[in-house]
Design a protein around this motif. Structure first.
Motif, PDB file in Angstrom:
ATOM      1  N   GLU A 201     -12.615  18.647   5.253  1.00  0.00           N
ATOM      2  CA  GLU A 201     -12.509  18.719   4.024  1.00  0.00           C
ATOM      3  C   GLU A 201     -11.711  19.290   3.219  1.00  0.00           C
ATOM      4  OE1 GLU A 201     -16.267  15.910   1.745  1.00  0.00           O
ATOM      5  OE2 GLU A 201     -16.823  18.210   1.957  1.00  0.00           O
ATOM      6  N   ALA A 202     -11.625  19.964   4.404  1.00  0.00           N
ATOM      7  CA  ALA A 202     -10.994  21.475   3.415  1.00  0.00           C
ATOM      8  C   ALA A 202     -10.437  22.179   4.754  1.00  0.00           C
ATOM      9  CB  ALA A 202     -11.307  21.941   2.105  1.00  0.00           C
ATOM     10  N   LEU A 203      -8.888  22.684   4.384  1.00  0.00           N
ATOM     11  CA  LEU A 203      -9.152  24.157   5.374  1.00  0.00           C
ATOM     12  C   LEU A 203      -8.243  25.203   4.323  1.00  0.00           C
ATOM     13  CD1 LEU A 203      -6.183  22.051   6.832  1.00  0.00           C
ATOM     14  CD2 LEU A 203      -7.893  22.538   8.004  1.00  0.00           C
ATOM     15  N   VAL A 204      -9.226  26.801   4.614  1.00  0.00           N
ATOM     16  CA  VAL A 204      -8.442  27.745   4.795  1.00  0.00           C
ATOM     17  C   VAL A 204      -7.745  28.734   5.041  1.00  0.00           C
ATOM     18  CG1 VAL A 204      -9.963  29.888   3.108  1.00  0.00           C
ATOM     19  CG2 VAL A 204     -10.804  27.741   2.701  1.00  0.00           C
ATOM     20  N   LEU A 205      -7.080  29.472   4.321  1.00  0.00           N
ATOM     21  CA  LEU A 205      -6.522  30.661   5.720  1.00  0.00           C
ATOM     22  C   LEU A 205      -6.916  32.143   5.414  1.00  0.00           C
ATOM     23  CD1 LEU A 205      -2.258  29.501   4.299  1.00  0.00           C
ATOM     24  CD2 LEU A 205      -3.385  29.189   6.614  1.00  0.00           C
ATOM     25  N   MET A 206      -6.933  31.802   6.735  1.00  0.00           N
ATOM     26  CA  MET A 206      -7.569  33.484   7.111  1.00  0.00           C
ATOM     27  C   MET A 206      -6.369  34.467   6.253  1.00  0.00           C
ATOM     28  SD  MET A 206      -8.442  32.846  10.997  1.00  0.00           S
ATOM     29  CE  MET A 206      -9.726  31.699  11.590  1.00  0.00           C
ATOM     30  N   PRO A 207      -6.937  35.005   5.908  1.00  0.00           N
ATOM     31  CA  PRO A 207      -6.147  36.416   4.806  1.00  0.00           C
ATOM     32  C   PRO A 207      -5.616  37.203   5.802  1.00  0.00           C
ATOM     33  CG  PRO A 207      -8.344  36.945   4.387  1.00  0.00           C
ATOM     34  CD  PRO A 207      -8.634  35.064   5.324  1.00  0.00           C
ATOM     35  N   LYS A 208      -6.776  37.446   7.285  1.00  0.00           N
ATOM     36  CA  LYS A 208      -5.772  38.790   8.073  1.00  0.00           C
ATOM     37  C   LYS A 208      -6.581  38.032   9.266  1.00  0.00           C
ATOM     38  CE  LYS A 208      -5.551  43.146   9.717  1.00  0.00           C
ATOM     39  NZ  LYS A 208      -5.186  44.768   9.289  1.00  0.00           N
ATOM     40  N   VAL A 209      -6.046  38.206  10.279  1.00  0.00           N
ATOM     41  CA  VAL A 209      -6.934  38.113  11.614  1.00  0.00           C
ATOM     42  C   VAL A 209      -6.616  38.725  12.755  1.00  0.00           C
ATOM     43  CG1 VAL A 209      -6.891  36.783  14.244  1.00  0.00           C
ATOM     44  CG2 VAL A 209      -6.043  35.482  12.100  1.00  0.00           C
ATOM     45  N   ASN A 210      -7.765  39.761  13.340  1.00  0.00           N
ATOM     46  CA  ASN A 210      -8.405  41.242  13.264  1.00  0.00           C
ATOM     47  C   ASN A 210      -7.538  41.047  14.894  1.00  0.00           C
ATOM     48  OD1 ASN A 210      -9.575  41.766  11.301  1.00  0.00           O
ATOM     49  ND2 ASN A 210     -11.453  41.211  12.405  1.00  0.00           N
ATOM     50  N   GLU A 211      -7.190  42.229  15.105  1.00  0.00           N
ATOM     51  CA  GLU A 211      -6.630  41.889  16.595  1.00  0.00           C
ATOM     52  C   GLU A 211      -7.527  42.591  17.340  1.00  0.00           C
ATOM     53  OE1 GLU A 211      -4.113  45.738  16.747  1.00  0.00           O
ATOM     54  OE2 GLU A 211      -2.334  44.706  15.372  1.00  0.00           O
ATOM     55  N   PHE A 212      -7.031  41.686  18.754  1.00  0.00           N
ATOM     56  CA  PHE A 212      -7.881  42.015  20.568  1.00  0.00           C
ATOM     57  C   PHE A 212      -8.273  43.293  20.691  1.00  0.00           C
ATOM     58  CE2 PHE A 212      -8.729  42.195  24.965  1.00  0.00           C
ATOM     59  CZ  PHE A 212      -9.515  41.314  24.976  1.00  0.00           C
ATOM     60  N   ASN A 213      -9.693  43.534  20.674  1.00  0.00           N
ATOM     61  CA  ASN A 213     -10.532  45.275  20.695  1.00  0.00           C
ATOM     62  C   ASN A 213     -11.175  45.036  21.562  1.00  0.00           C
ATOM     63  OD1 ASN A 213     -10.769  47.624  21.112  1.00  0.00           O
ATOM     64  ND2 ASN A 213     -11.367  48.121  19.289  1.00  0.00           N
ATOM     65  N   PRO A 214     -10.677  45.017  23.415  1.00  0.00           N
ATOM     66  CA  PRO A 214     -11.755  44.776  24.422  1.00  0.00           C
ATOM     67  C   PRO A 214     -13.107  45.777  24.186  1.00  0.00           C
ATOM     68  CG  PRO A 214      -9.442  46.416  24.448  1.00  0.00           C
ATOM     69  CD  PRO A 214      -9.707  45.337  23.491  1.00  0.00           C
ATOM     70  N   ALA A 215     -12.370  46.884  23.378  1.00  0.00           N
ATOM     71  CA  ALA A 215     -14.208  48.193  23.896  1.00  0.00           C
ATOM     72  C   ALA A 215     -14.655  47.617  22.668  1.00  0.00           C
ATOM     73  CB  ALA A 215     -13.432  49.236  23.713  1.00  0.00           C
ATOM     74  N   GLU A 216     -14.629  47.012  21.729  1.00  0.00           N
ATOM     75  CA  GLU A 216     -15.607  46.022  20.790  1.00  0.00           C
ATOM     76  C   GLU A 216     -15.620  44.349  20.937  1.00  0.00           C
ATOM     77  OE1 GLU A 216     -14.972  47.092  16.990  1.00  0.00           O
ATOM     78  OE2 GLU A 216     -15.085  49.715  17.350  1.00  0.00           O
ATOM     79  N   THR A 217     -17.194  44.233  21.238  1.00  0.00           N
ATOM     80  CA  THR A 217     -16.862  43.076  21.281  1.00  0.00           C
ATOM     81  C   THR A 217     -16.579  41.846  20.353  1.00  0.00           C
ATOM     82  OG1 THR A 217     -19.234  43.472  22.271  1.00  0.00           O
ATOM     83  CG2 THR A 217     -18.782  40.918  21.604  1.00  0.00           C
ATOM     84  N   GLY A 218     -16.979  42.483  18.908  1.00  0.00           N
ATOM     85  CA  GLY A 218     -16.482  42.272  17.892  1.00  0.00           C
ATOM     86  C   GLY A 218     -17.127  40.249  17.438  1.00  0.00           C
ATOM     87  N   SER A 219     -16.475  39.334  16.538  1.00  0.00           N
ATOM     88  CA  SER A 219     -16.667  37.939  15.862  1.00  0.00           C
ATOM     89  C   SER A 219     -16.191  37.651  17.454  1.00  0.00           C
ATOM     90  CB  SER A 219     -16.759  37.637  15.155  1.00  0.00           C
ATOM     91  OG  SER A 219     -15.366  37.404  14.803  1.00  0.00           O
ATOM     92  N   LEU A 220     -16.441  36.372  17.688  1.00  0.00           N
ATOM     93  CA  LEU A 220     -16.251  35.324  18.682  1.00  0.00           C
ATOM     94  C   LEU A 220     -16.081  33.586  17.891  1.00  0.00           C
ATOM     95  CD1 LEU A 220     -19.318  35.374  21.582  1.00  0.00           C
ATOM     96  CD2 LEU A 220     -16.840  36.241  21.221  1.00  0.00           C
TER      97      LEU A 220
END
Length: 798
Positions: A201-220
């Motif tokens: 129903e709606a689209l929200v722009l991400m304020p910032k996309v984190n860079e890929f960090n292979p040493a940390e799993t981070g969010s998927l």
């Protein structure tokens, strides 16, 4: 010439009303059901094919390198920022986007504090380069500082804001955690297609996309790539995995690979959970094809029965010079009239029932016969062609049979003598299919009743749950506030409920298989968990604050020795791991003090694993279970909502009745049963129409024989039994054929559940007897009516 054939065909059909009406009803019902099922199948298969770049769009996700048998990968995302990194390193990647889904509740009316829960996708700006979003007003790529920028669809504006002009307006959300955030409406777009995996129903722009960090799993995150049309997917997949594994990955990431899959496969062919949606499509397609088989058999049966009645007429026409081509043309035109008439009636019924059908599906059909000229013309063409094909066996038989045989009401098929034997074989096949489907439907119903009535080991009725949330140090005060009310019998804070939260795992060696590890599930909860869940304690005692070792310890080592705190274990865990009460267990680092009855914390499709409960007192975040007195559900729900608003006025809570969630687990199986029930009713009606019509034509051929037998002293009951006997034999043969087939299908379906009923043999017998008795009762009534005709009338010459 064609005009004369049409006149002859029309007169034949109008003069044989029982034959025409039986065929018309059977064809209409079959086509109507086929249209409903096929439109659903076509709609499901159309997902994500409407995008202009659908052939170049792929989803990327991460999967384990090694999977154990029986365990399905349920990861649908990839490490955040990796798509941007791939774009920078591989020329095959032309574009990318990242997507997260959530449902913010926006305060759309400040005075009434009215909230609107909007189904939303959080995206980066690359989304609009990959998908065809049609802009109505504003600029969806515009970014206004100090607020989240939200793009609404036209239907969302109409649904939540009454169609008002909200472009440029700012709304505030009511979050589950943290402080309210501002949402600035930067654009309005046309609705996203319903047959899309990214319907929103709606689209929200991400304020910032984190860079890929292979040493940390981070969010998927859901990651989509736009690849060159010339890209070889297999070689590209190998290339990016070689690059990925060369990075300095953490231990978890080292055990996984990247895969890419076409966006068109996401909806049905991408197995990312416990279910495989494509199996449902195969089931529906199989039902639709069986409908066509049944109605074709029914039409051929009736045509052959009718051909025996008109054999003398055809023989006379041949003697007078009618050619084989003329006879085939006439039979084909009769078929065309019947099939075209049934198509018009079925299509009219389909249009009328479509709104109710879409309500049942809980979404509109973007591909349907009244909206797609291609589907309409295609089905009409196939339906008329099927009619011609079904008329061919009878037409060839009538055109090839010698006039001398036809004048004696005898036919041949493939140069073999034919009276009713061929139609009897088809009747057996038709009833065998109908009985198989009916048994499968009844078995499915029995399993569903078992699922809904089985003792789960805990009591979900009158159990209210607040899903995992941040308590901000107010957990105990919130609990005590609820307990002040008489209709709240118990409250428990826990890290896990059957439908929310998380658990811990401790791995031990499996005693049954020392080479394999066994994961023991640990649930952390307060001392009221057992009581609130309604779990029965079989031995020992519950956890209590009165015992020091029942309390949680932050330090598991004291004076150089490990501290073994107390726990509760399930009955199956105690047996499988040979645990004894009040005896410390080294692998688990805990001492069992109580044994509780096994309970199913998940779907009955899956087995109960080793389970333990430990105490926890302080909660930064967790769930809450609330046991409500019988008959006080409405008051309790209002109390929980008002208490929540008192403690957390700027936040919302996800509150669910556990009983409802238990029921919702089997929505898929319930809909499968409903679809099979519709098919069963249709197939049985078609089969009965066919066999009753054949019985009528059989009686018409033997009406003089019945008259002679009555003159010679035969009773009505004797004649009824004599003629019914052949139909009884046909039904018995159909039952003998159908039982093994139905047993195999039922057995395979029940294997989807770890906990299931045995294959219900008694139900097989009951279903077969019920169908047989109903059919024979209908036939016997007609035979009885014919047998009572006065012999003077039945022996009169035509």
């Amino acid at each position: 010439m064609i005009k004369n054939h049409l006149k002859t065909a029309w007169r034949t059909l109008t003069h044989n009303r029982i034959y025409s009406l039986s065929n018309l009803v059977g064809l209409t019902i079959a086509l109507f059901v086929f249209m409903l099922i096929s439109s659903l199948v076509v709609d499901e298969l159309s997902y994500d094919r409407q995008w202009s770049r659908s052939n170049e769009l792929y989803r990327m996700r991460i999967v384990p390198k090694e999977t154990k048998e029986g365990i399905t990968n349920n990861i649908s995302g990839a490490p955040e920022g990796i798509s941007a990194t791939l774009k920078a390193n591989f020329p095959e990647v032309l574009g990318y986007t990242s997507i997260n889904s959530f449902s913010p509740k926006l305060t759309i009316n400040k005075r009434s504090k009215q909230l609107a829960e909007i189904n939303t996708l959080e995206i980066d700006s690359g989304f609009f380069n990959l998908f065809d979003a049609k802009i109505i007003a504003g600029n969806p790529k515009q970014v206004i500082a100090g607020a989240k920028n939200i793009t609404l669809t036209a239907s969302a504006v109409q649904k939540h804001f009454g169609g008002k002009d909200v472009l440029g307006s700012t709304f505030y959300n009511k979050p589950q955690e943290g402080e309210p955030e501002a949402y600035y409406v930067n654009a309005i777009i046309e609705d996203m297609p319903y047959n899309s995996s990214f319907q929103t129903e709606a689209l929200v722009l991400m304020p910032k996309v984190n860079e890929f960090n292979p040493a940390e799993t981070g969010s998927l995150q859901t990651q989509l790539l736009l690849l060159k049309s010339t890209t070889d997917i297999n070689s590209f997949s190998t290339k990016i995995n070689k690059w990925y594994n060369a990075q300095k990955l953490n231990d978890w990431a080292k055990g996984h690979n990247l895969i890419i899959e076409p966006i068109k496969d996401i909806h049905l062919q991408s197995i990312t959970g416990w279910e495989n949606p494509m199996q449902d499509i195969y089931l529906l397609a199989g039902i639709a094809l069986l409908i066509l088989v049944l109605v074709s058999i029914n039409y051929i049966n009736l045509s052959f029965a009718h051909a025996l009645k008109r054999a003398q007429q055809i023989g006379i026409r041949k003697v007078l010079g009618a050619s084989r081509k003329n006879l085939i043309m006439q039979m084909g035109l009769e078929s065309t009239i019947l099939f075209a008439g049934s198509f018009l009636v079925a299509f009219f019924g389909y249009v009328l029932i479509s709104p109710a059908f879409e309500h049942y599906l809980e979404h509109p059909l973007t591909m349907s016969y009244q909206h797609s000229l291609l589907m309409f013309v295609g089905l009409l063409s196939i339906w008329i062609l099927l009619g011609w094909l079904c008329s061919l066996p009878t037409a060839l038989s009538l055109s090839k049979t010698q006039p001398s045989l036809e004048l004696r009401r005898q036919l041949s098929f493939f140069r073999l003598p034919l009276n009713m034997a061929f139609t009897k074989v088809l009747v057996v096949i038709q009833f065998a299919i109908a009985i198989v489907v009916a048994i499968c439907m009844m078995s499915m119903r029995a399993q569903l009743n078992y699922l809904y009535s089985k003792d789960l080991g805990y009591e979900p009725k009158n159990l209210l749950a607040i899903n995992y949330t941040s308590w901000e140090g107010k957990d105990q005060a919130f609990k005590q506030e609820l307990l002040k009310n008489s209709y709240i019998s118990s409250v428990s804070l826990t890290g896990w409920t059957p439908f929310s939260g998380s658990v811990d795992f401790k791995t031990v060696k499996d005693p049954d298989n020392p080479n394999e590890d066994l994961a023991v599930v640990f649930v952390y909860a307060d001392y009221d968990y057992i009581k609130t869940m309604g779990i029965k304690l079989l031995d020992g005692r519950p956890l209590s604050a009165d015992y020091a070792m029942d309390r949680p310890f932050t330090d598991s080592v004291h004076n150089g020795q490990p501290v073994f705190t107390n726990m509760l274990i399930s009955e199956g865990t105690a047996q499988r791991l040979s645990l004894k009460l009040n005896r410390s267990n080294e692998p688990l680092k805990n001492t069992p003090v109580g044994v509780f009855k096994e309970f199913n914390g998940a779907s009955l499709k899956f087995p109960i694993g080793p389970f333990a409960i430990k105490a926890q007192k302080e909660w930064e975040g967790g769930c809450m279970l609330i046991r409500v007195e019988e008959g006080k559900k409405k008051e309790a729900l209002a109390l929980v909502n008002s208490t929540w608003n008192k403690f957390f006025p700027n936040r919302i809570a996800q509150i669910n009745w556990q009983e409802d969630q238990v029921q919702h687990q089997y929505n898929k199986e319930r809909k499968q049963y409903q679809q099979l029930a519709l098919f069963t009713g249709s197939s049985m009606l078609i089969a009965i129409l066919g066999i009753v019509a054949i019985a009528i034509y059989t009686l018409e051929r033997r009406v003089k024989e019945i008259g002679i037998r009555k003159v010679l002293g035969a009773s009505v009951n004797t004649i009824t039994y004599m003629i019914s006997r052949s139909f009884i034999i046909l039904l018995l043969i159909a039952i003998l054929i159908s039982f093994p087939i139905a047993w195999w299908f039922t057995h395979k379906w029940l294997e989807n559940f770890y906990y299931h009923i045995d294959v219900p043999i008694a139900l097989f017998v009951f279903t077969g007897m019920f169908i047989g008795l109903i059919t024979l009762a209908i036939i016997a009534v007609r035979i009885f009516q014919t047998a009572r005709i006065n012999p003077v009338n039945s022996l009169r010459d035509e």
